[in-house]
Design a protein around this motif. Sequence first.
Motif: not given
Length: 529
Positions: A293-308
């Motif tokens: 249901q949920l993927l958390q991403v942290g520890g460093a900034k996630l690039a916008d294209p990857v987030a999409a």
Amino acid sequence: MWPDDYAARYRERGYWIGQTFDDLLRERAASDGHRVAVVDGNREVTYAQLRDRALRLAAGLHKLGVRRGDRVVVQLPNAAEYFEVIFALFRLGALPVFALPAHRAAEIGYFCEHTEAVAFVTTDVHEGFDHRTLAAVAGKATTIVAGDPGAFVGLDSLYCTSQELPAGPQPHEVAFLQLSGGSTGLPKLIPRTHDDYLYSVRASADICGLTPDSVYLAVLPVAHNFTMSSPGVIGALHAAARVVLARRPDPATVLPLIAVERVTITAVVPPLAHLWLDAVAGMPQKPDLSSLQLLQVGGAKLADPVAARVGPVLGCQLQQVFGMAEGLVNYTRLDDPDEIVQHTQGRPISPDDEVLIVDDHDQPVDDGTVGHLLTRGPYTIRGYWRAEEHNREAFTPDGFYRTGDLVRREPGGYLVVEGRAKDQINRGGEKIAAEEVENHLLTHPAVHDVAVVAVPDPYLGERTCAFVVARAGEPAPTLPVLRGYLRERGLAAYKIPDKVRVLDAFPITGVGKVSRRELRSALAATEKG
């Protein structure tokens, strides 16, 4: 610690409820004892079993001489024993000092010496490295080994029939010491209390929607603050959920675990997110990720294209997390629109998280303007452990922590991370203090001077480059030579430079300092050419 008036406010507002870690596990064992708490390969441990084994281990550690207030360096991989060890120490009121599996002699020796540790708990062999060899740098600390102990104390030998134990710690007392990312030298130690940390855990579990039906997959090292509390493994235990441990983070290991264990939530750093996305997108037959249901991403900034890409490729919701082991944690919320989730790093947990964004002279800047992030609140420390001189720089006189992050604030209090003001390298979520690596390199006989800088990298976010000035009369050291030298000195693998460039001299700023900005610019120009 917190001034009395702030502590009273945090208690009155229900942030600090007087709960210890031992209370948390005792309550879960009483109400949900039959439920599975931890899955480690083929082994399942219920809440009642975890509580029983923690008490038996606490008795054994007490017989060994571990007492309330003692420091114990804990370096374990993602294994069920990790939970038994830390909850045993919590029951005794001894303080775990959380080392990572990647740490080697330089770091372990420092942790044991600086904290005057009475014990060092580690594993036998992990990822091809024999951790028992680190006993040589543990000093007076008793080395306890999970697995084959060799010449040392076996963890399995310490579980004994539960006996009457001395009184446990108070909720306001320090529960453990975590490691700072650190921008200078070796990491500073972060004292977290039962009260403040468990507030962040409870609030995080609520924000992330954890329930007893949730299944949290621990992919990153469990001693990482992100994996422990955002909401992490402790948040899952608070919610009576199930924790599944992954020994490796690669897609071949993790994707089948998600399918078999019906994982609902997991947390990764951006390089792993990128790796998983590419792996799944390239599979002719898609893995079963229907439970996720949920993927958390942290520890460093996630690039916008990857987030999409997260939603379309993995079929789950993305949550961005921006926080620090010193306290402040920000989340995008589960009901936030895609624009917020994909392009910001979230907003703070608490109504009492005070956030200041200031210029170089500590003057507030307008929303939308990049500035230095300062913060204080009910779960942000007021000082590092035994570091009075550093604390005068890291904290303002009125208790705000200088995070070293450059951010801008968007409407609704959402933060966008723009970089680091401190001279720290973020290599795939692992923080590297340039000064620590430089100090090691300066001991090499061929190195006259050195400056370690960050190099942008599309996969890891940043890599490291060591600029070296060779000593007169000595041959210029090469990358293989210096990497081998640092490995021999016991430096963690992720801290070893990715690149080496030899210069005749360093560019100098107007005040006589090495211009790291010019070094980075010169390297970028060279690689483009």
